[in-house]
Design a protein around this motif. Structure first.
Motif, short mmCIF file in Angstrom:
data_model
loop_
_atom_site.label_atom_id
_atom_site.label_comp_id
_atom_site.label_asym_id
_atom_site.label_seq_id
_atom_site.Cartn_x
_atom_site.Cartn_y
_atom_site.Cartn_z
N ALA A 171 0.83 -1.20 0.00
CA ALA A 171 0.00 0.00 0.00
C ALA A 171 0.87 1.25 0.00
N ALA A 172 1.94 1.23 0.78
CA ALA A 172 2.84 2.38 0.85
C ALA A 172 3.50 2.65 -0.50
N VAL A 173 3.95 1.60 -1.16
CA VAL A 173 4.61 1.75 -2.46
C VAL A 173 3.62 2.31 -3.49
N ALA A 174 2.40 1.78 -3.48
CA ALA A 174 1.39 2.24 -4.44
C ALA A 174 1.06 3.71 -4.22
N VAL A 175 0.88 4.11 -2.96
CA VAL A 175 0.56 5.51 -2.65
C VAL A 175 1.74 6.42 -3.00
N TRP A 176 2.96 5.94 -2.74
CA TRP A 176 4.15 6.72 -3.07
C TRP A 176 4.20 7.04 -4.57
N ARG A 177 3.86 6.06 -5.39
CA ARG A 177 3.85 6.26 -6.84
C ARG A 177 2.74 7.21 -7.25
N GLN A 178 1.59 7.11 -6.60
CA GLN A 178 0.46 7.97 -6.94
C GLN A 178 0.69 9.41 -6.49
N GLY B 111 3.64 16.20 0.58
CA GLY B 111 2.58 15.86 1.52
C GLY B 111 2.04 14.45 1.33
N PRO B 112 1.59 14.11 0.11
CA PRO B 112 1.09 12.76 -0.14
C PRO B 112 2.15 11.68 0.13
N ARG B 113 3.41 11.99 -0.16
CA ARG B 113 4.46 11.01 0.11
C ARG B 113 4.67 10.79 1.61
N LEU B 114 4.35 11.81 2.40
CA LEU B 114 4.42 11.63 3.85
C LEU B 114 3.37 10.62 4.32
N LEU B 115 2.22 10.62 3.67
CA LEU B 115 1.21 9.62 3.99
C LEU B 115 1.71 8.23 3.62
N ALA B 116 2.37 8.13 2.48
CA ALA B 116 2.95 6.85 2.08
C ALA B 116 4.00 6.39 3.09
N ALA B 117 4.79 7.35 3.58
CA ALA B 117 5.80 7.02 4.59
C ALA B 117 5.13 6.54 5.88
N GLY B 118 3.96 7.10 6.19
CA GLY B 118 3.22 6.65 7.36
C GLY B 118 2.79 5.21 7.24
N LEU B 119 2.36 4.81 6.05
CA LEU B 119 1.99 3.42 5.80
C LEU B 119 3.22 2.51 5.93
N ALA B 120 4.35 2.98 5.43
CA ALA B 120 5.58 2.20 5.54
C ALA B 120 6.00 2.04 7.00
N PHE C 85 -0.59 7.74 12.20
CA PHE C 85 -1.17 7.78 10.85
C PHE C 85 -2.62 8.25 10.92
N VAL C 86 -3.38 7.72 11.87
CA VAL C 86 -4.80 8.10 11.99
C VAL C 86 -4.94 9.60 12.22
N LEU C 87 -4.12 10.16 13.11
CA LEU C 87 -4.20 11.58 13.40
C LEU C 87 -3.76 12.42 12.20
N ALA C 88 -2.70 11.98 11.51
CA ALA C 88 -2.23 12.70 10.33
C ALA C 88 -3.30 12.68 9.24
N TYR C 89 -3.97 11.53 9.10
CA TYR C 89 -5.00 11.43 8.06
C TYR C 89 -6.17 12.34 8.39
N ALA D 210 -4.72 -3.33 5.45
CA ALA D 210 -3.89 -2.77 4.38
C ALA D 210 -4.77 -2.26 3.25
N VAL D 211 -5.84 -3.01 2.95
CA VAL D 211 -6.77 -2.58 1.90
C VAL D 211 -7.52 -1.32 2.34
N VAL D 212 -7.98 -1.31 3.60
CA VAL D 212 -8.70 -0.14 4.13
C VAL D 212 -7.83 1.11 4.06
N LEU D 213 -6.60 0.99 4.55
CA LEU D 213 -5.71 2.16 4.56
C LEU D 213 -5.35 2.60 3.15
N TYR D 214 -5.19 1.64 2.26
CA TYR D 214 -4.89 2.01 0.87
C TYR D 214 -6.06 2.76 0.24
#
Length: 225
Positions: free
Chosen positions: A39-46, A52-61, A89-93, A197-201
């Motif tokens: 999920a982190a890799v997919a979000v990082w690419r998106q 900012g969005p990459r920080l969310l990906a880092a949170g998943l990682a 992650f929840v608070l950041a989201y 993982a699916v929910v967070l993605y």
């Protein structure tokens, strides 16, 4: 050394799959964490290079790293790190949601943190009073449906509604882990990982897609916005 320092290295046997200490004591629980990494890799690419969005990906990682460490090491400090990574992650989201979907300026979007905590305290207390397993996760479950309601006039609401339903199923698998030990020795905690993982993605992709596609809606967190 602090007198309670040893407590942080105490062995934690909290899951059906674990039978004894050791790095490979929970193979399914450990391997299933790969879902968070994917999920982190997919979000990082998106994220397309947006910080900012990459920080969310880092949170998943970070969730992947912390949860993997916990299920391999089975120590109290690793369990605390696991819980902390999820909470962070929840608070950041919550903040990102306030900015991207509610369109609150960044200086006000941070109020989503105390707003979530104000929701979490009574929800968790109520779940505890009812004796519900996994009561600490009742708040994120309710929050997902709140997000669906807040986006009722937005095309994103079905994602939050589906994520809430899926998280409910995931929480059920987490709750029955020890109950099924007799008939299914591996337990069901690994399904909690995979479904989460699916929910967070789903929710992260939805926010990131909106963030990247409408940079004027989010933009960088600056003092004046």
């Amino acid at each position: 050394m602090h007198p309670n320092a040893a407590d942080w290295t105490a062995y934690v046997d909290g899951y059906c799959e674990r039978l004894a200490p050791g790095l490979l004591g929970e193979p399914l629980n450990t391997i299933s964490n790969v879902g968070f990494l994917l999920a982190a890799v997919a979000v990082w690419r998106q994220a397309r290079g947006h910080v900012g969005p990459r920080l969310l990906a880092a949170g998943l990682a970070l969730i992947f790293v912390a949860s993997t460490a916990f299920h391999m090491l089975a120590t109290r400090w690793a369990g605390t790190a696991d819980s902390a990574a999820i909470a962070l992650f929840v608070l950041a989201y919550a903040v990102v949601f306030a900015r991207v979907f509610v369109r609150a300026p960044w200086r006000w979007a941070w109020l989503a943190v105390p707003a979530f905590l104000a929701l979490a305290v009574p929800v968790v207390a109520g779940a505890d009073a009812l004796g519900l397993p996994g009561s600490s996760y009742a708040a994120p479950l309710v929050a997902l449906f709140v997000l669906a309601a807040l986006t009722a006039r937005d095309a994103a609401w079905p994602v939050f509604l589906a994520a809430g339903g899926l998280f409910g199923v995931s929480l059920t698998f987490r709750s029955v882990d020890h109950t099924v030990c007799g008939s299914f020795p591996p337990g069901t905690h690994f399904l909690w990982h995979l479904l989460n993982a699916v929910v967070l993605y789903l929710v992260t992709r939805t926010a990131v897609t909106r963030w990247v596609g409408s940079p004027e809606r989010a933009g960088p967190p600056t003092a004046g916005r």
